[in-house]
Scaffold this active site. Sequence first.
Site, PDB file in Angstrom:
ATOM      1  N   CYS A  90       0.830  -1.207   0.000  1.00 58.54           N
ATOM      2  CA  CYS A  90       0.000   0.000   0.000  1.00 58.54           C
ATOM      3  C   CYS A  90       0.867   1.262   0.000  1.00 58.54           C
ATOM      4  CB  CYS A  90      -0.913  -0.029   1.226  1.00 58.54           C
ATOM      5  SG  CYS A  90      -1.771   1.502   1.554  1.00 58.54           S
ATOM      6  N   CYS A  93      -0.060   3.875   2.714  1.00 55.59           N
ATOM      7  CA  CYS A  93       0.350   3.387   4.045  1.00 55.59           C
ATOM      8  C   CYS A  93       1.796   3.762   4.330  1.00 55.59           C
ATOM      9  CB  CYS A  93       0.204   1.872   4.131  1.00 55.59           C
ATOM     10  SG  CYS A  93      -1.470   1.274   3.913  1.00 55.59           S
TER      11      CYS A  93
END
Length: 166
Positions: A90, A93
């Site tokens: 991600c 993230c």
Amino acid sequence: MAQRLLLRRFLTSVISRKPPQGVWASLTSTSLQTPPYNAGGLTGTPSPARTFHTTRVCSTTFNVQDGPDFQDRVVNSETPVVVDFHAQWCGPCKILGPRLEKMVAKQHGKVVMAKVDIDDHTDLAIEYEVSAVPTVLAIKNGDVVDKFVGIKDEDQLEAFLKKLIG
């Protein structure tokens, strides 16, 4: 077989090398010498004593290992906990994680941060209804008191943490 021969030749050439000659030889030989020291302490100068400081580092961020670890360190925690559900793949993230860690560290132990990789702990992600990453939960006394999904700037994160600590 050829790799072993090559390695053996390399090692024997390195080991059998003569010490350097010329200007560098005098520099290396004098700089590596230690002053003479008498065991009685009457002649020479001993090297200064070394001091080692052993202070305990208080970490405000930890990785959740499994369900019981989450239960023990997050749900049963007396300190409010920010839970960062993330994934290795991600992109957002990777931006939010360090930013959130920095903001949590600024709180000086009033709040801690738990990191949960959703690929490793899908059961926790399902239990806490994580449908997208990054998802951040604020847990106080075992209850989810706030939640957001996506990236936030530092001002928004500070407000989120103040609300949790408040």
